[in-house]
Design a protein around this motif. Sequence first.
Motif, PDB file in Angstrom:
ATOM      1  N   THR A 212      -4.276   6.844  -2.831  1.00  0.00           N
ATOM      2  CA  THR A 212      -3.879   5.581  -2.214  1.00  0.00           C
ATOM      3  C   THR A 212      -3.892   4.503  -3.277  1.00  0.00           C
ATOM      4  O   THR A 212      -4.838   4.412  -4.062  1.00  0.00           O
TER       5      THR A 212
ATOM      6  N   LYS B 138      -4.430  13.588  -2.957  1.00  0.00           N
ATOM      7  CA  LYS B 138      -4.086  12.439  -2.121  1.00  0.00           C
ATOM      8  C   LYS B 138      -4.507  11.179  -2.856  1.00  0.00           C
ATOM      9  O   LYS B 138      -5.649  11.078  -3.306  1.00  0.00           O
TER      10      LYS B 138
ATOM     11  N   SER C 104     -10.819   4.666   1.325  1.00  0.00           N
ATOM     12  CA  SER C 104      -9.584   3.879   1.203  1.00  0.00           C
ATOM     13  C   SER C 104      -9.346   3.000   2.434  1.00  0.00           C
ATOM     14  O   SER C 104      -8.670   1.985   2.345  1.00  0.00           O
TER      15      SER C 104
ATOM     16  N   LEU D 195       0.852  -1.180   0.000  1.00  0.00           N
ATOM     17  CA  LEU D 195       0.000   0.000   0.000  1.00  0.00           C
ATOM     18  C   LEU D 195       0.889   1.231   0.000  1.00  0.00           C
ATOM     19  O   LEU D 195       1.912   1.242   0.661  1.00  0.00           O
ATOM     20  N   ASN D 196       0.522   2.210  -0.768  1.00  0.00           N
ATOM     21  CA  ASN D 196       1.193   3.504  -0.611  1.00  0.00           C
ATOM     22  C   ASN D 196       0.167   4.605  -0.759  1.00  0.00           C
ATOM     23  O   ASN D 196      -0.774   4.490  -1.530  1.00  0.00           O
ATOM     24  N   VAL D 197       0.371   5.632   0.046  1.00  0.00           N
ATOM     25  CA  VAL D 197      -0.454   6.825  -0.083  1.00  0.00           C
ATOM     26  C   VAL D 197       0.502   7.913  -0.518  1.00  0.00           C
ATOM     27  O   VAL D 197       1.592   8.030   0.016  1.00  0.00           O
ATOM     28  N   THR D 198       0.105   8.662  -1.489  1.00  0.00           N
ATOM     29  CA  THR D 198       1.007   9.711  -1.948  1.00  0.00           C
ATOM     30  C   THR D 198       0.175  10.867  -2.469  1.00  0.00           C
ATOM     31  O   THR D 198      -1.046  10.798  -2.489  1.00  0.00           O
TER      32      THR D 198
ATOM     33  N   GLN E 281     -10.137  10.425   1.149  1.00  0.00           N
ATOM     34  CA  GLN E 281      -9.584   9.092   1.425  1.00  0.00           C
ATOM     35  C   GLN E 281     -10.492   8.197   2.266  1.00  0.00           C
ATOM     36  O   GLN E 281     -10.118   7.067   2.589  1.00  0.00           O
TER      37      GLN E 281
ATOM     38  N   ILE F 143      -3.480   0.376  -3.589  1.00  0.00           N
ATOM     39  CA  ILE F 143      -3.430  -0.860  -2.808  1.00  0.00           C
ATOM     40  C   ILE F 143      -3.472  -2.055  -3.771  1.00  0.00           C
ATOM     41  O   ILE F 143      -4.325  -2.099  -4.655  1.00  0.00           O
TER      42      ILE F 143
END
Lengths: 89, 439
Positions: free
Chosen positions: B332, B330, B396, B321-324, B393, B334
Amino acid sequence: MSWFKSDREKYAALATAWVLPEPSRCVQCGVCSFNCPIEIDVRRHVWLGEPVKDSRCLTCGECIKRCPRGLLRFEPIAATHGGRARGGR
Amino acid sequence: MGRRHVLIGMGPGAIAAAEAIRSADAGAEIVVVGADRHGYYSRPGLAYYLAKEIPEKWLHPLSAEGLAGLDLTIVNERADGIDTKAHRVMLESGRELVYDRLLIATGSTAIPAKVPGAELDGVVKLDDLDDANDIIRRSAGAKGAVVVGGGITALEIVEGLHAHGVHVDYFMRQDRYWKNVLSETESHVVEQELGGRGVRVHNYTELAGILGRDGRVAAVATGDGKRIPCDLVAVAIGVHARIELARAAGLACGRGILVDEYLRSSDEDVYAAGDVAEPVDHGTGLRTMEVLWNSAVRKGRTAGLNMATEPVRAYETGIPLNVTRLAGLKTTIIGSVGSGGRDADLEGLQRGDSQTWSELGDAVAIEAQTHGARVRLAVGERALAGAVVMGDQSLSFPLQDLIQARADVGSIAADLKAAGASIAELVEGRWREWREQLA
Ligand SMILES: Cc1cc2nc3c(=O)[nH]c(=O)nc-3n(C[C@H](O)[C@H](O)[C@H](O)COP(=O)(O)OP(=O)(O)OC[C@H]3O[C@@H](n4cnc5c(N)ncnc54)[C@H](O)[C@@H]3O)c2cc1C
Ligand code: SF4
Ligand code: SF4
């Protein structure tokens, strides 16, 4: 989900909620701690997988708003089952 | 006297390992060797530092007292060699350190551009704090910059330069941004946001060469013969793991250091963690690389515990997972969401990346705009294979739970695929049910 939206919610949060992290999303960037008006080290709580239990917390929502990854939120204290965040240690 | 642990690297992999060793063995001796003069800091935070959202000193997660509490010996030098037979690490100063257990957590480093002029003064990258400060220093007085590459780091540099008032021309080789992970709409949303900020996006544009004057960058030449004047060229075409030390020491390496489920290398007293470790993903049975902060932390904790005790805890690759933030949005990501194949703008993995995202699944993609977010789901037969959430988000979090637990979503799969489906309600409903079942 209990996202912080208005003053009314803020006062409700003050009584019943604390800042709860989703630690697996945190990259320890420090934006939350930097923006906390009373310098609570929010980032450290996240690293330890704990809610911000600090009694000085104003529940101002600043850390929640500023976290660039949106991983902090207010959560009713009762819902956190003794205060461990998901994925915390 | 406890065991003597030497940890090479000072990123999250090594620090998480040090914590795990200390919590398992109060008497252990722990020596951390790190070449970066700034010590331990958040590399992902460099993007927010560049964008002027946070001062430099806040990049450091551990206070001096926090570090002291771990009772480490810190050696601020580069490790130049490892003698696995003699259990020794050679430092650049000529000193040697003896170990019982060794951890290699040397991270990854940017792949340099291979075009004429790549050695000119003014060609920059973003690996570490010195690089970030270099970009900031060079931005003062710079009029224009060209950024090449893909994925998250390229955009972080674009935004950082923009925040410092530098006009940016962003080159990509294909028709759209991060093509093997994002959908067409998502790429266009990002490109439009960039355009709205005054960044000039050049699709189908190849950097053919960098032109200099007196040894400094003056312009770039494109593949189709254009010349664009600039003072800076930033390159973010991917990273490779820093395996040189391990390879020279005779440890088995592929793209990273090959490790078993306990994160042990081919030498049983040497472990690897963080970006540099290449474990087997038990889901696929294949070796996999991750360049993710949280994976580095989890690998570090696992390796540290095994080093302090015996190999007992296995590392689970899990669903990444990364959120950026992509051009301010924003985002996410996954699990498996990609279209397969590789991104022409990247020559390896990039920072904040996992191989899994660009893997082709047999899932059906569903895209919708819901509650202030753009959501894309990869819906398999019984489980969600992956998701991308851009904007708000809220959704998410339930998606993260359902995807990472490989929860059965068979009951909503057909409804999700129906035209005009209310994705948010379906996902939240299934998530609540799933939580109740867990409790
Ligand atoms: C700009 C940027 C943005 C990023 N964004 C994200 C993101 O959004 N999300 C995410 O999950 N991840 C992101 N990452 C990736 C994340 O930071 C890494 O995955 C993580 O830091 C890896 O940790 P590590 O411990 O393996 O190595 P590193 O953090 O790379 O640390 C390795 C350390 O080892 C030291 N070292 C190397 N060789 C030697 C030697 N021979 N002797 C002594 N010391 C040595 C280096 O100086 C360095 O300090 C980003 C990284 C960068 C640079
Ligand atoms: S701002 Fe968010 S990502 Fe950064 S340290 Fe705080 S909780 Fe972690
Ligand atoms: S809610 Fe406000 S006072 Fe409480 S930790 Fe966050 S920023 Fe600090």
